[in-house]
Design an enzyme around this catalytic site. Structure first.
Site, PDB file in Angstrom:
ATOM      1  N   ASP A  43      31.313  65.997  53.851  1.00  0.00           N
ATOM      2  CA  ASP A  43      30.143  65.124  53.787  1.00  0.00           C
ATOM      3  C   ASP A  43      30.294  64.009  54.820  1.00  0.00           C
ATOM      4  OD1 ASP A  43      27.694  64.201  52.066  1.00  0.00           O
ATOM      5  OD2 ASP A  43      28.917  62.415  52.401  1.00  0.00           O
ATOM      6  N   TYR A  48      29.239  57.008  59.775  1.00  0.00           N
ATOM      7  CA  TYR A  48      30.674  56.941  59.465  1.00  0.00           C
ATOM      8  C   TYR A  48      31.559  56.809  60.711  1.00  0.00           C
ATOM      9  CZ  TYR A  48      29.104  58.415  54.814  1.00  0.00           C
ATOM     10  OH  TYR A  48      28.452  58.515  53.608  1.00  0.00           O
ATOM     11  N   LYS A  77      24.084  62.950  57.823  1.00  0.00           N
ATOM     12  CA  LYS A  77      22.956  62.106  57.383  1.00  0.00           C
ATOM     13  C   LYS A  77      22.360  61.335  58.549  1.00  0.00           C
ATOM     14  CE  LYS A  77      25.643  61.296  53.200  1.00  0.00           C
ATOM     15  NZ  LYS A  77      27.026  61.159  53.714  1.00  0.00           N
ATOM     16  N   HIS A 110      19.672  59.226  55.000  1.00  0.00           N
ATOM     17  CA  HIS A 110      20.761  58.455  54.371  1.00  0.00           C
ATOM     18  C   HIS A 110      20.242  57.412  53.373  1.00  0.00           C
ATOM     19  CE1 HIS A 110      25.165  57.187  55.332  1.00  0.00           C
ATOM     20  NE2 HIS A 110      24.878  56.936  54.069  1.00  0.00           N
TER      21      HIS A 110
HETATM   22  P1  NAD Z   1      35.313  57.731  46.102  1.00  0.00           P
HETATM   23  O1  NAD Z   1      34.759  57.551  44.733  1.00  0.00           O
HETATM   24  O2  NAD Z   1      35.589  59.060  46.628  1.00  0.00           O
HETATM   25  O3  NAD Z   1      36.615  56.807  46.155  1.00  0.00           O
HETATM   26  C1  NAD Z   1      37.423  56.693  47.210  1.00  0.00           C
HETATM   27  C2  NAD Z   1      38.591  55.787  46.784  1.00  0.00           C
HETATM   28  O4  NAD Z   1      39.264  56.371  45.671  1.00  0.00           O
HETATM   29  C3  NAD Z   1      39.600  55.666  47.879  1.00  0.00           C
HETATM   30  O5  NAD Z   1      40.131  54.366  47.801  1.00  0.00           O
HETATM   31  C4  NAD Z   1      40.661  56.698  47.501  1.00  0.00           C
HETATM   32  O6  NAD Z   1      41.929  56.383  47.974  1.00  0.00           O
HETATM   33  C5  NAD Z   1      40.620  56.675  45.992  1.00  0.00           C
HETATM   34  N1  NAD Z   1      40.950  57.976  45.391  1.00  0.00           N
HETATM   35  C6  NAD Z   1      40.576  59.198  45.818  1.00  0.00           C
HETATM   36  N2  NAD Z   1      41.028  60.158  45.002  1.00  0.00           N
HETATM   37  C7  NAD Z   1      41.694  59.523  44.003  1.00  0.00           C
HETATM   38  C8  NAD Z   1      42.367  59.971  42.840  1.00  0.00           C
HETATM   39  N3  NAD Z   1      42.446  61.269  42.540  1.00  0.00           N
HETATM   40  N4  NAD Z   1      42.924  59.053  42.040  1.00  0.00           N
HETATM   41  C9  NAD Z   1      42.851  57.737  42.330  1.00  0.00           C
HETATM   42  N5  NAD Z   1      42.218  57.243  43.419  1.00  0.00           N
HETATM   43  C10 NAD Z   1      41.641  58.129  44.244  1.00  0.00           C
HETATM   44  O7  NAD Z   1      34.347  56.943  46.981  1.00  0.00           O
HETATM   45  P2  NAD Z   1      33.478  56.948  48.236  1.00  0.00           P
HETATM   46  O8  NAD Z   1      34.299  57.151  49.457  1.00  0.00           O
HETATM   47  O9  NAD Z   1      32.648  55.737  48.069  1.00  0.00           O
HETATM   48  O10 NAD Z   1      32.506  58.189  48.041  1.00  0.00           O
HETATM   49  C11 NAD Z   1      32.877  59.487  48.381  1.00  0.00           C
HETATM   50  C12 NAD Z   1      32.042  60.000  49.538  1.00  0.00           C
HETATM   51  O11 NAD Z   1      30.671  59.892  49.230  1.00  0.00           O
HETATM   52  C13 NAD Z   1      32.179  59.208  50.849  1.00  0.00           C
HETATM   53  O12 NAD Z   1      33.337  59.516  51.565  1.00  0.00           O
HETATM   54  C14 NAD Z   1      30.902  59.617  51.551  1.00  0.00           C
HETATM   55  O13 NAD Z   1      31.039  60.890  52.144  1.00  0.00           O
HETATM   56  C15 NAD Z   1      29.904  59.673  50.396  1.00  0.00           C
HETATM   57  N6  NAD Z   1      29.119  58.430  50.241  1.00  0.00           N
HETATM   58  C16 NAD Z   1      27.789  58.485  50.491  1.00  0.00           C
HETATM   59  C17 NAD Z   1      27.009  57.342  50.388  1.00  0.00           C
HETATM   60  C18 NAD Z   1      25.534  57.421  50.650  1.00  0.00           C
HETATM   61  O14 NAD Z   1      24.890  56.373  50.834  1.00  0.00           O
HETATM   62  N7  NAD Z   1      24.955  58.593  50.672  1.00  0.00           N
HETATM   63  C19 NAD Z   1      27.581  56.121  50.022  1.00  0.00           C
HETATM   64  C20 NAD Z   1      28.959  56.101  49.742  1.00  0.00           C
HETATM   65  C21 NAD Z   1      29.716  57.257  49.855  1.00  0.00           C
END
Ligand code: NAD
Length: 320
Positions: A43, A48, A77, A110
């Site tokens: 994704d 990014y 996006k 997005h």
């Molecule tokens: P996420 O919920 O995936 O959290 C990431 C955080 O959690 C990082 O700090 C990581 O080290 C930690 N983490 C990951 N796996 C873990 C585990 N098993 N145990 C404990 N901690 C863990 O958050 P995110 O990055 O906000 O969201 C995921 C993806 O969603 C993004 O990378 C992006 O691709 C997408 N996203 C999209 C939008 C949008 O506006 N469409 C906004 C935010 C994120």
């Protein structure tokens, strides 16, 4: 495990890898290793800043015979500054070039917010934080219908297989469905036990739109950005209820949070730079929560949205 998308019939993996905040320097290796671990969905987004490097990782994995292009599902996006009819197709091609791909499997708007155009030659990615910090945030009067018609053309031209939306609220989705020739295949939203959004989940189910949840661990992703709310509340990973349920199943808290979504047919795209968590997140689907556990986790809902465009970041914007 996958979700069948409407109307293409293409399968979208239920678990993918999110590319937000994956550092440019390590992104190609991270993507390559994620493919080696078994991830098939990535994704990404124009915003990014790692499209070229993510594409390098994909192309290296294909060249090494780890995977074929058609076995991968690549999402990207369209950024807010490219909503007008002059820019959507041009910027779709721009991103495909950056990735080094012929097509995206899924291309999302997005945010339902049109910002003033910034030419890529001037600044790319156009970076929201740049505008916020410089106090130069400016909007454009581009209706979603105009952007959507161009997204549909991207499908017709074979640039993308599926189109969808992100961060759209219910009324806007209902309106979009009134005029869309191709309905959105996917809605990507912030979705975790502190923000369960039952109405929008029900609406999209009824209208055949798949949901992808982002920020599945709630505040976790926003701690590193010193988000004013995320830093004050209990992280979901350490919430006693989640820890108890995790212990009962011999799983990690992270796996419980992901399963709460995927067991209800909601796709997830967790991001991790650690090889251990990468595997843990992908392989979280080998157990089931009870109905009672699912209900108790949903009961944590506090309607806390960490990624609220009306409050980016900490400043109130009025979207007229
Ligand atoms: P996420 O919920 O995936 O959290 C990431 C955080 O959690 C990082 O700090 C990581 O080290 C930690 N983490 C990951 N796996 C873990 C585990 N098993 N145990 C404990 N901690 C863990 O958050 P995110 O990055 O906000 O969201 C995921 C993806 O969603 C993004 O990378 C992006 O691709 C997408 N996203 C999209 C939008 C949008 O506006 N469409 C906004 C935010 C994120």
């Amino acid at each position: 495990m996958s979700i069948t998308l409407n109307p293409s019939g293409q399968a979208m993996p239920l678990v993918g890898f999110g590319l937000w905040k994956v550092p440019r320097e390590s992104c190609a290796d991270t993507v390559y290793n994620a493919i080696k671990t078994g991830y098939r969905l990535f994704d990404g987004a124009q915003d990014y800043g790692n499209e070229k490097e993510a594409g390098e990782g994909v192309r290296r994995a294909i060249a090494d015979g780890l995977v074929k292009r058609e076995e991968l599902f690549i999402t990207s996006k369209l950024w807010n500054t490219f909503h007008s009819k002059e820019h959507v197709l041009e910027m779709t091609k721009f991103s495909l070039d950056a990735w080094g791909l012929d097509y995206f499997d899924l291309w999302l708007i997005h945010f339902p917010i049109a910002q003033k155009y910034v030419p890529p030659s001037e600044r790319y990615p156009p970076a929201l934080l740049y505008d916020v910090e410089a106090g130069t945030m400016a909007f454009e009067d581009v209706p979603i219908a105009e952007t959507w018609a161009e997204m549909e053309k991207a499908v017709e031209l074979g640039l993308v297989k599926n189109i969808g939306i992100s961060n759209f609220a219910g009324a806007l989705i209902i309106d979009l469905l009134r005029y869309a020739k191709i309905p959105p295949a996917v809605l990507q939203i912030e979705h975790h036990p502190y923000l369960t959004q039952p109405q929008i989940v029900a609406l999209t189910r009824q209208r055949g739109i798949a949901i992808t949840a982002y920020s599945s661990f709630g505040p976790q992703s926003f701690l590193e950005m010193s988000h004013p709310v995320a830093t004050k509340i209990t992280t979901l990973l350490k919430t006693p209820l989640i820890e108890e349920i995790a212990a009962a199943h011999g799983k990690s808290s992270g796996q419980v949070l992901l399963r709460w979504a995927t067991q209800r047919g909601i796709a997830v795209i967790p991001k991790s730079n650690s090889p251990h968590r990468l595997a843990e997140n992908l392989n979280h689907v080998d157990f089931d929560l009870t109905e009672e556990e699912l209900g108790k986790i949903s009961g944590l809902d506090a309607q806390i949205r960490f990624n609220d465009p009306a409050d980016w970041p900490g400043k109130i914007y009025i979207f007229a």
